[in-house]
Design a protein around this motif. Structure first.
Motif, PDB file in Angstrom:
ATOM      1  N   GLU A 137       5.455 -10.736  30.422  1.00 12.98           N
ATOM      2  CA  GLU A 137       5.522 -11.085  29.037  1.00 12.98           C
ATOM      3  C   GLU A 137       7.013 -12.005  28.908  1.00 12.98           C
ATOM      4  O   GLU A 137       6.830 -12.983  27.916  1.00 12.98           O
ATOM      5  N   GLU A 138       7.872 -11.947  29.957  1.00 14.73           N
ATOM      6  CA  GLU A 138       9.169 -12.905  29.909  1.00 14.73           C
ATOM      7  C   GLU A 138       8.366 -14.416  30.118  1.00 14.73           C
ATOM      8  O   GLU A 138       8.716 -15.270  29.380  1.00 14.73           O
ATOM      9  N   ASN A 139       7.496 -14.220  31.233  1.00 14.99           N
ATOM     10  CA  ASN A 139       6.916 -15.537  31.462  1.00 14.99           C
ATOM     11  C   ASN A 139       6.195 -16.149  30.278  1.00 14.99           C
ATOM     12  O   ASN A 139       6.144 -17.525  29.924  1.00 14.99           O
ATOM     13  N   GLU A 186       8.608 -17.386  27.489  1.00 17.52           N
ATOM     14  CA  GLU A 186       9.274 -18.938  27.960  1.00 17.52           C
ATOM     15  C   GLU A 186       8.254 -19.796  27.563  1.00 17.52           C
ATOM     16  O   GLU A 186       8.408 -21.191  27.043  1.00 17.52           O
ATOM     17  N   HIS A 187       6.877 -19.579  28.138  1.00 22.47           N
ATOM     18  CA  HIS A 187       5.834 -20.846  27.918  1.00 22.47           C
ATOM     19  C   HIS A 187       5.795 -21.050  26.415  1.00 22.47           C
ATOM     20  O   HIS A 187       5.701 -22.101  26.065  1.00 22.47           O
ATOM     21  N   VAL A 188       5.663 -19.944  25.634  1.00 28.36           N
ATOM     22  CA  VAL A 188       5.286 -20.309  24.257  1.00 28.36           C
ATOM     23  C   VAL A 188       6.531 -20.989  23.486  1.00 28.36           C
ATOM     24  O   VAL A 188       6.373 -21.847  22.700  1.00 28.36           O
ATOM     25  N   ASN A 189       7.721 -20.638  23.918  1.00 25.63           N
ATOM     26  CA  ASN A 189       8.878 -21.392  23.445  1.00 25.63           C
ATOM     27  C   ASN A 189       9.003 -22.945  23.735  1.00 25.63           C
ATOM     28  O   ASN A 189       9.471 -23.852  23.298  1.00 25.63           O
ATOM     29  N   GLU A 190       8.537 -22.944  25.078  1.00 26.58           N
ATOM     30  CA  GLU A 190       8.729 -24.291  25.503  1.00 26.58           C
ATOM     31  C   GLU A 190       7.487 -25.174  25.249  1.00 26.58           C
ATOM     32  O   GLU A 190       8.004 -26.424  24.529  1.00 26.58           O
ATOM     33  N   VAL A 191       6.630 -24.851  24.788  1.00 23.56           N
ATOM     34  CA  VAL A 191       5.591 -25.656  24.035  1.00 23.56           C
ATOM     35  C   VAL A 191       5.941 -25.760  22.610  1.00 23.56           C
ATOM     36  O   VAL A 191       5.829 -26.997  22.196  1.00 23.56           O
ATOM     37  N   GLY A 201      14.297 -10.550  19.573  1.00 21.75           N
ATOM     38  CA  GLY A 201      13.378 -11.343  20.006  1.00 21.75           C
ATOM     39  C   GLY A 201      12.041 -10.814  20.374  1.00 21.75           C
ATOM     40  O   GLY A 201      11.972  -9.627  20.973  1.00 21.75           O
ATOM     41  N   VAL A 202      10.996 -11.624  20.202  1.00 16.40           N
ATOM     42  CA  VAL A 202       9.696 -10.938  20.313  1.00 16.40           C
ATOM     43  C   VAL A 202       9.112 -11.220  21.877  1.00 16.40           C
ATOM     44  O   VAL A 202       9.367 -12.074  22.275  1.00 16.40           O
ATOM     45  N   ALA A 218      10.036 -19.461  18.536  1.00 15.38           N
ATOM     46  CA  ALA A 218       8.501 -19.455  18.351  1.00 15.38           C
ATOM     47  C   ALA A 218       7.515 -18.283  18.101  1.00 15.38           C
ATOM     48  O   ALA A 218       7.571 -17.554  19.010  1.00 15.38           O
ATOM     49  N   LEU A 219       7.064 -18.131  16.865  1.00 14.98           N
ATOM     50  CA  LEU A 219       6.108 -17.144  16.745  1.00 14.98           C
ATOM     51  C   LEU A 219       4.793 -17.240  16.917  1.00 14.98           C
ATOM     52  O   LEU A 219       3.925 -16.270  16.807  1.00 14.98           O
ATOM     53  N   ASN A 220       4.585 -18.583  17.141  1.00 14.29           N
ATOM     54  CA  ASN A 220       3.043 -18.782  17.471  1.00 14.29           C
ATOM     55  C   ASN A 220       2.779 -19.512  18.670  1.00 14.29           C
ATOM     56  O   ASN A 220       3.703 -20.301  19.158  1.00 14.29           O
ATOM     57  N   TYR A 221       1.455 -19.591  19.365  1.00 16.68           N
ATOM     58  CA  TYR A 221       1.382 -20.494  20.456  1.00 16.68           C
ATOM     59  C   TYR A 221       0.815 -21.666  20.134  1.00 16.68           C
ATOM     60  O   TYR A 221      -0.185 -21.831  19.397  1.00 16.68           O
TER      61      TYR A 221
END
Length: 550
Positions: A474-476, A479-484, A411-412, A509-512
């Motif tokens: 980076e954990e936060n 979490e935000h990137v994957n939630e979006v 996981g990234v 999710a590899l992109n924002y």
């Protein structure tokens, strides 16, 4: 070649848009900097992508850097420039900024190790051919720099020629009158097919997933149009700063659900015939969130496409009645006559979902039905280990002795899509958990590269020599990137946006996917303006580093 004792403030790796912009800005701000480029010239992906038909799908004038000295003196020739024009543009950047005096070409950074006692990176070039040290390293390796070859049985027994589109010989390949197989119908596959179909005696396309490609519409840029764009550029630049992807157009402000079907059809007609990515990224935004509206958009695309394909078998493979995935949730390509090629007697298509490749044989390709098709050339248009591959293919060893590849294997984790904990003073642009695949190289160069430059200036002013993202930060961010990313239809597609094209790669999710305006709020308002919140900063002799709280 740089000698083993050379030391820099910053080493930049990669000579695409991000590398060129960053090297120039670093020098302008008084940093000693050097750039290592694996190719023989500038351009990044546009150096390597010299396969037939290679062309960008972002239109002029958005696909360029915005510094006045670079755009005022360059004359774009086509709305969507081809590879040769883009290479010429990078030669223009080199001339204007005199970049090559601080660049080592044919120089691939193969390994890096952090020295915590000295607050420095030790870099190895070309597997030990040379070495250097740097306080900071900026990776501008791009999201598509590690080619992917699918695991095909007996791939080495084929006696003909094999090529990957991203590793195409710089002096070209003779394809006239030859029997050619093209595996893959992503962006490079579509572009290659459009050219090879004209010259090959026989071309067979092996497709796993249909590409819902859109018409490019690529006129030449006339003198009058060029002058019009020049006059409009200040306003275009302002618009680009406000849009989701950094284009000069945006999603329709009104929701599709609030319109009648007649209104939507009229809008779709307009967007479709505008050409480019407007039908995808200039449409109603809720099309990417509502399955019924998405199905309607796909049906519109399919009806337009079926009119162009006379071969009924090919039509069902290329534009099936049941969508292969929600429309727009996999990278959409632009095409120029792509679908018409399948009406030609010398062109065939194999649906790999129904009839996969079982193995290569000396004379060609055997499919699951037992049929052997003979070829002179096999072209792999099979894409990349995207987003992370350009970074993980280097042996980068951090403060604890861990390698970045090992850290990201399950996981990234990044902070703001530009840093990762345990790897101090290391930055990356156009990489994981940033707008990357939903943006352009130039916009990433100026937004992310600009943030890195300001961070380095801040450290210099404050006397800091080390900066590292904290693990909680980076954990936060992860979490935000994957939630979006999960708030929509995108997770329904098996795409490289989520790493699904690489066997064993974590699906994440590899992109924002919240667009540039929101991303800029995070990197500037929520981080830089708060003393680099989420980072630990320290000086070489500090015993108590400063951590900007979360």
């Amino acid at each position: 070649m740089v000698g083993p004792l050379e030391t820099y403030d910053v080493v930049v790796v990669g000579g695409g848009f991000c590398g060129c912009y960053s090297l120039h800005q670093l020098r302008e701000n008084g940093f000693s900097a050097h750039l290592f480029e694996a190719g023989t010239g500038l351009g990044g992906i546009w150096h390597w992508n010299c396969y037939p038909g290679a062309r960008v799908d972002t239109e002029v004038p958005c696909y360029q850097l915005t510094s006045p000295e670079t755009w005022e003196t360059y004359r774009w020739r086509q709305r969507f420039p081809g590879r040769d024009e883009l290479k010429d543009y990078f030669r223009h950047l080199d001339r204007v900024w005199d970049l090559s005096r601080d660049i080592s070409y044919s120089s691939r950074v193969t390994a890096m190790e952090w020295n915590d006692a000295a607050h420095q990176w030790h870099l190895q070039v070309n597997n030990g051919e040379s070495y250097c040290t740097a306080r900071h390293v900026l990776l501008c390796t791009g999201f598509a720099s590690k080619p992917y070859f699918p695991p095909i049985k007996n791939a080495d027994v084929f006696k003909g020629e094999t090529y990957h589109t991203s590793l195409w010989p710089q002096n070209g390949v003779k394809l006239d009158g030859r029997r050619v197989a093209i595996i893959g119908t992503g962006a490079s596959g579509v572009q290659c097919i459009q050219e090879v179909g004209y010259v090959a005696s026989q071309m067979t396309v092996f497709q796993r997933t249909p590409n819902t490609a859109l018409p490019m519409e690529n006129p030449d840029v006339t003198d009058s149009r060029r002058e019009e764009l020049r006059q409009q550029w200040p306003e275009i630049k302002k618009q680009m700063d406000l849009t989701f992807a950094g284009f000069d157009y945006e999603f329709v402000s009104k929701k599709a659900a609030e319109t009648t079907k007649e209104e939507r059809m009229a809008m779709y007609e307009k967007l479709f015939h505008t050409g480019g990515l407007h039908f995808w990224l200039g449409t109603y935004k809720d099309v990417l969130f509502d399955q019924d509206l998405n199905d309607e958009a796909y049906a519109f695309w399919r009806a337009k496409t079926l009119k162009r394909i006379k071969n009924k078998r090919a039509a069902e493979i290329l534009a099936p009645e049941i969508p292969p995935h929600p429309f727009g949730t996999k990278r959409i390509s632009l095409e120029q006559g792509f679908f018409e090629h399948f009406n030609k007697p010398n062109v065939d298509i194999v649906n790999l979902r129904e009839n996969p490749i079982s193995e290569l044989v000396p004379q060609g390709i055997r499919t699951a039905d037992g049929v052997i098709r003979e070829f002179d050339v096999i072209i792999y248009a099979t894409g990349f280990d995207s987003i992370t591959g350009g970074i993980t293919q280097m042996n980068i060893r951090g403060a604890s002795g861990q390698y970045v590849k090992a850290k990201w294997d399950h996981g990234v984790y990044t902070y703001l899509g530009m840093t990762t904990s345990d790897f101090p003073n290391l930055y990356f642009t156009y990489g994981p958990q940033a707008p990357t695949a939903f943006a352009t190289g130039p916009s990433s160069a100026e937004n992310q590269g600009g943030w890195v430059i300001e961070c380095l200036k801040y450290m210099r002013q404050q006397g800091y020599t080390r900066i590292e993202a904290t693990r909680p930060a980076e954990e936060n961010w992860r979490e935000h990137v994957n939630e979006v990313a999960n708030d929509g239809l995108f997770p329904k597609a098996e795409s490289w946006y989520f790493g699904a094209n690489i066997p064993g790669k974590p699906r994440e999710a590899l992109n924002y996917m919240n667009g540039w305006p929101e991303y800029r709020k995070w990197i500037w308002d929520n981080c830089a303006k708060k003393g680099y919140k989420g980072f630990t900063l320290s000086k070489l002799k500090d015993s108590q580093p400063v951590t900007a709280s979360l």
